[in-house]
Motif scaffolding. Structure first.
Motif, mmCIF file in Angstrom:
data_model
loop_
_atom_site.group_PDB
_atom_site.id
_atom_site.type_symbol
_atom_site.label_atom_id
_atom_site.label_comp_id
_atom_site.label_asym_id
_atom_site.label_seq_id
_atom_site.Cartn_x
_atom_site.Cartn_y
_atom_site.Cartn_z
ATOM 1 N N ARG A 170 0.831 -1.216 0.000
ATOM 2 C CA ARG A 170 0.000 0.000 0.000
ATOM 3 C C ARG A 170 0.863 1.262 0.000
ATOM 4 O O ARG A 170 0.563 2.234 -0.689
ATOM 5 C CB ARG A 170 -0.941 0.024 1.214
ATOM 6 N N MET A 171 1.937 1.247 0.758
ATOM 7 C CA MET A 171 2.845 2.392 0.785
ATOM 8 C C MET A 171 3.457 2.614 -0.593
ATOM 9 O O MET A 171 3.601 3.747 -1.056
ATOM 10 C CB MET A 171 3.961 2.176 1.815
ATOM 11 N N SER A 172 3.811 1.531 -1.295
ATOM 12 C CA SER A 172 4.422 1.667 -2.618
ATOM 13 C C SER A 172 3.442 2.276 -3.617
ATOM 14 O O SER A 172 3.849 3.025 -4.505
ATOM 15 C CB SER A 172 4.922 0.317 -3.121
ATOM 16 N N LEU A 173 2.161 1.975 -3.465
ATOM 17 C CA LEU A 173 1.156 2.576 -4.346
ATOM 18 C C LEU A 173 1.076 4.086 -4.148
ATOM 19 O O LEU A 173 0.740 4.832 -5.078
ATOM 20 C CB LEU A 173 -0.218 1.949 -4.107
ATOM 21 N N GLU A 174 1.384 4.531 -2.942
ATOM 22 C CA GLU A 174 1.379 5.962 -2.621
ATOM 23 C C GLU A 174 2.733 6.616 -2.911
ATOM 24 O O GLU A 174 2.915 7.806 -2.662
ATOM 25 C CB GLU A 174 1.018 6.165 -1.141
ATOM 26 N N GLY A 175 3.691 5.818 -3.390
ATOM 27 C CA GLY A 175 5.021 6.349 -3.681
ATOM 28 C C GLY A 175 5.887 6.521 -2.445
ATOM 29 O O GLY A 175 6.873 7.247 -2.473
ATOM 30 N N GLU A 176 5.517 5.847 -1.353
ATOM 31 C CA GLU A 176 6.269 5.938 -0.099
ATOM 32 C C GLU A 176 7.150 4.700 0.073
ATOM 33 O O GLU A 176 6.838 3.639 -0.449
ATOM 34 C CB GLU A 176 5.308 6.018 1.092
ATOM 35 N N ILE A 177 8.231 4.877 0.801
ATOM 36 C CA ILE A 177 9.093 3.748 1.152
ATOM 37 C C ILE A 177 9.387 3.805 2.648
ATOM 38 O O ILE A 177 9.249 4.849 3.269
ATOM 39 C CB ILE A 177 10.407 3.757 0.349
#
Length: 78
Positions: free
Chosen positions: A21-28
């Protein structure tokens, strides 16, 4: 259920889903050596890490006490 769910990488399914889910938001996530995210690796390999301590794990040291495995042996008759 996915066909590969019988394979365990010791990482909790919920943790992987959060990462997805974080990757979908561009977060790592930051490096887990800086901040443990309780992914499931530490408890899974706790006994192995106790037997082989050191920096090679790149994780926080195991702090919980070792679990005692109690086995009941069958009684042999007279």
């Amino acid at each position: 259920m996915f066909p590969w769910e019988h394979i365990s990488a010791a990482v909790r399914k919920n943790f992987l889903f959060q990462d997805f889910r974080m990757s979908l938001e561009g977060e790592i996530r930051v490096d887990c050596r800086l901040n443990c995210f309780a992914c499931g690796i530490l408890p899974t390999f706790a006994n192995l890490r106790r037997e082989n301590p050191g920096e090679v794990w790149k994780c926080p040291e195991v702090k919980s006490p070792a679990r005692k495995m109690e086995m009941e042996l069958p009684l042999v008759g007279d």
